[in-house]
Design an enzyme around this catalytic site. Structure first.
Site, PDB file in Angstrom:
ATOM      1  N   SER A   1      45.448  31.646  36.949  1.00 54.16           N
ATOM      2  CA  SER A   1      44.325  30.991  37.630  1.00 54.16           C
ATOM      3  C   SER A   1      43.750  29.945  36.674  1.00 54.16           C
ATOM      4  O   SER A   1      44.037  29.992  35.464  1.00 54.16           O
ATOM      5  CB  SER A   1      43.260  32.050  37.942  1.00 54.16           C
ATOM      6  OG  SER A   1      42.002  31.456  38.161  1.00 54.16           O
TER       7      SER A   1
ATOM      8  N   TYR B   1      37.540  39.149  36.499  1.00 58.01           N
ATOM      9  CA  TYR B   1      38.608  38.261  36.985  1.00 58.01           C
ATOM     10  C   TYR B   1      39.054  37.332  35.850  1.00 58.01           C
ATOM     11  O   TYR B   1      40.253  37.167  35.591  1.00 58.01           O
ATOM     12  CB  TYR B   1      38.081  37.451  38.172  1.00 58.01           C
ATOM     13  CG  TYR B   1      39.136  36.626  38.879  1.00 58.01           C
ATOM     14  CD1 TYR B   1      39.893  37.176  39.903  1.00 58.01           C
ATOM     15  CD2 TYR B   1      39.363  35.295  38.528  1.00 58.01           C
ATOM     16  CE1 TYR B   1      40.869  36.420  40.564  1.00 58.01           C
ATOM     17  CE2 TYR B   1      40.325  34.539  39.180  1.00 58.01           C
ATOM     18  CZ  TYR B   1      41.072  35.098  40.200  1.00 58.01           C
ATOM     19  OH  TYR B   1      42.026  34.350  40.848  1.00 58.01           O
TER      20      TYR B   1
HETATM   21  P1  NDP Z   1      44.169  37.075  49.235  1.00 53.01           P
HETATM   22  O1  NDP Z   1      42.926  37.889  49.081  1.00 53.01           O
HETATM   23  O2  NDP Z   1      44.285  36.109  50.366  1.00 53.01           O
HETATM   24  O3  NDP Z   1      45.466  38.049  49.262  1.00 53.01           O
HETATM   25  C1  NDP Z   1      45.590  39.048  48.300  1.00 53.01           C
HETATM   26  C2  NDP Z   1      46.886  39.790  48.529  1.00 53.01           C
HETATM   27  O4  NDP Z   1      47.015  40.801  47.512  1.00 53.01           O
HETATM   28  C3  NDP Z   1      46.936  40.517  49.867  1.00 53.01           C
HETATM   29  O5  NDP Z   1      48.248  40.452  50.379  1.00 53.01           O
HETATM   30  C4  NDP Z   1      46.568  41.943  49.477  1.00 53.01           C
HETATM   31  O6  NDP Z   1      47.089  42.925  50.348  1.00 53.01           O
HETATM   32  C5  NDP Z   1      47.262  42.058  48.134  1.00 53.01           C
HETATM   33  N1  NDP Z   1      46.764  43.153  47.301  1.00 53.01           N
HETATM   34  C6  NDP Z   1      45.536  43.330  46.788  1.00 53.01           C
HETATM   35  N2  NDP Z   1      45.476  44.476  46.083  1.00 53.01           N
HETATM   36  C7  NDP Z   1      46.720  45.037  46.157  1.00 53.01           C
HETATM   37  C8  NDP Z   1      47.288  46.215  45.633  1.00 53.01           C
HETATM   38  N3  NDP Z   1      46.584  47.069  44.876  1.00 53.01           N
HETATM   39  N4  NDP Z   1      48.588  46.488  45.898  1.00 53.01           N
HETATM   40  C9  NDP Z   1      49.329  45.636  46.663  1.00 53.01           C
HETATM   41  N5  NDP Z   1      48.827  44.496  47.188  1.00 53.01           N
HETATM   42  C10 NDP Z   1      47.543  44.198  46.929  1.00 53.01           C
HETATM   43  O7  NDP Z   1      44.336  36.331  47.820  1.00 53.01           O
HETATM   44  P2  NDP Z   1      44.879  34.883  47.432  1.00 53.01           P
HETATM   45  O8  NDP Z   1      46.086  34.555  48.210  1.00 53.01           O
HETATM   46  O9  NDP Z   1      43.745  33.954  47.410  1.00 53.01           O
HETATM   47  O10 NDP Z   1      45.274  35.150  45.904  1.00 53.01           O
HETATM   48  C11 NDP Z   1      46.582  35.557  45.530  1.00 53.01           C
HETATM   49  C12 NDP Z   1      46.700  35.478  44.015  1.00 53.01           C
HETATM   50  O11 NDP Z   1      46.418  34.154  43.581  1.00 53.01           O
HETATM   51  C13 NDP Z   1      45.732  36.393  43.272  1.00 53.01           C
HETATM   52  O12 NDP Z   1      46.340  36.875  42.091  1.00 53.01           O
HETATM   53  C14 NDP Z   1      44.597  35.449  42.917  1.00 53.01           C
HETATM   54  O13 NDP Z   1      43.884  35.882  41.796  1.00 53.01           O
HETATM   55  C15 NDP Z   1      45.376  34.188  42.620  1.00 53.01           C
HETATM   56  N6  NDP Z   1      44.578  32.976  42.699  1.00 53.01           N
HETATM   57  C16 NDP Z   1      43.921  32.615  43.862  1.00 53.01           C
HETATM   58  C17 NDP Z   1      43.192  31.445  43.894  1.00 53.01           C
HETATM   59  C18 NDP Z   1      42.495  30.983  45.117  1.00 53.01           C
HETATM   60  O14 NDP Z   1      41.748  29.996  45.015  1.00 53.01           O
HETATM   61  N7  NDP Z   1      42.652  31.607  46.261  1.00 53.01           N
HETATM   62  C19 NDP Z   1      43.072  30.579  42.708  1.00 53.01           C
HETATM   63  C20 NDP Z   1      43.785  31.064  41.551  1.00 53.01           C
HETATM   64  C21 NDP Z   1      44.501  32.220  41.571  1.00 53.01           C
HETATM   65  P3  NDP Z   1      46.212  43.466  51.614  1.00 53.01           P
HETATM   66  O15 NDP Z   1      46.235  42.334  52.616  1.00 53.01           O
HETATM   67  O16 NDP Z   1      46.970  44.648  52.071  1.00 53.01           O
HETATM   68  O17 NDP Z   1      44.853  43.752  51.084  1.00 53.01           O
END
Ligand code: NDP
Length: 257
Positions: free
Chosen positions: A148, A161
């Protein structure tokens, strides 16, 4: 002879947290480039719906789903073993699952600190270790950890985070130190502010939204599609000598003040 260095046809990829958001876009992007993709998430209904959508596009022989909690060592080992047994040799792992928790540090519970660290950082160690145990004897594999802009820069109210994403940088380096000699490439992608469910409340917040637009040289939020190209590059033979790097995909945010 023309060689498409970005062709990943037939390679098996596991993308954690790919039931929605960035992970889902990366999964779709890898499938578009020819990979067989295993989706993952926690919520079974959301995972099944994501699975059904991609099956419609790419067919049931190239899209699979395996729900497991990436913070659970045993479930993670079972999940990776299932991929190897039922689908085939895992070539590409994207450690994408993550959560956010916004609260000032003075009010932060240790349980929430630990939950964020476990989900964003320990998970990459757990799934990465299981994948590497299979990849190392075969002498090839790509691991992409999702970092990130908070890998480099802090902001108030997101201490766990920020700590977890800083940790991802050095975990990526540690994996490189131990596994690169076995033919693995481990790198990280650091997205800037991307419009997903995780950031919907920020997009809806007028003050935050205009801060983002002003603070980002590209003057816009990123889209999940912006992450696909860099992920495909790092997953493909085009990045065979790229090791231990963090690639910022942030519209220039971390390069200007
Ligand atoms: P979302 O909240 O849209 O999606 C998160 C995903 O992670 C979902 O599929 C969720 O599953 C899954 N998840 C969460 N906890 C678990 C777990 N314990 N085991 C398995 N699956 C899990 O997040 P984003 O798409 O926004 O983010 C994805 C990644 O990108 C993250 O690592 C985030 O930190 C990183 N990121 C995001 C940014 C942004 O601006 N959005 C910027 C920089 C980094 P479920 O649907 O079942 O809960």
């Amino acid at each position: 002879m023309t060689v498409n260095m970005f062709d990943i046809s037939g390679r098996i990829a596991l993308v954690t947290g790919s039931s929605r958001g960035i992970g889902n876009a990366i999964a779709r992007g890898l499938a578009t480039a020819g990979a067989t993709v295993v989706l993952n998430g926690l919520d079974p209904v959301r995972l099944e719906s994501a699975h059904a959508k991609l099956v419609e596009e790419f067919g049931p022989e190239r899209i699979f789903a395996k729900g497991f909690d990436v913070t659970d060592a045993e479930a993670t080992a079972d999940g990776v073993a299932w991929v190897e047994r039922e689908i085939g040799p895992l070539r590409i792992l994207v450690n994408n699952a993550g959560v956010q928790h916004r609260v000032p540090m003075l009010d932060l519970d240790v349980a929430d600190w630990e939950r964020v660290l476990r989900t964003n950082l320990t998970s990459a160690f757990l799934v990465g270790r299981e994948a590497a145990r299979h990849m190392i004897p075969r002498g090839e594999g790509k691991i992409i950890n999702i970092a990130s802009v908070q890998t480099d820069l802090a902001r108030p109210t997101i201490a766990p985070y920020t700590a977890s994403k800083g940790g991802i940088r050095n975990l990526t380096r540690a994996m490189t130190a131990e596994w690169a000699a076995s033919g693995l490439q481990i790198n990280a992608i650091a997205p800037g502010y991307i419009h997903t469910e995780m950031t919907q409340n920020l997009v809806d917040d007028e003050a935050f939204n205009s801060w983002i637009l002003g603070r980002t040289p590209a003057h816009r939020w990123g889209t999940v599609e912006d992450i696909i190209g860099p992920a495909l590059w790092l997953a493909s033979d085009a990045a065979n000598f790229v090791n231990g790097q963090v690639v910022f995909i942030d519209g220039g945010m971390t390069t200007v003040v």
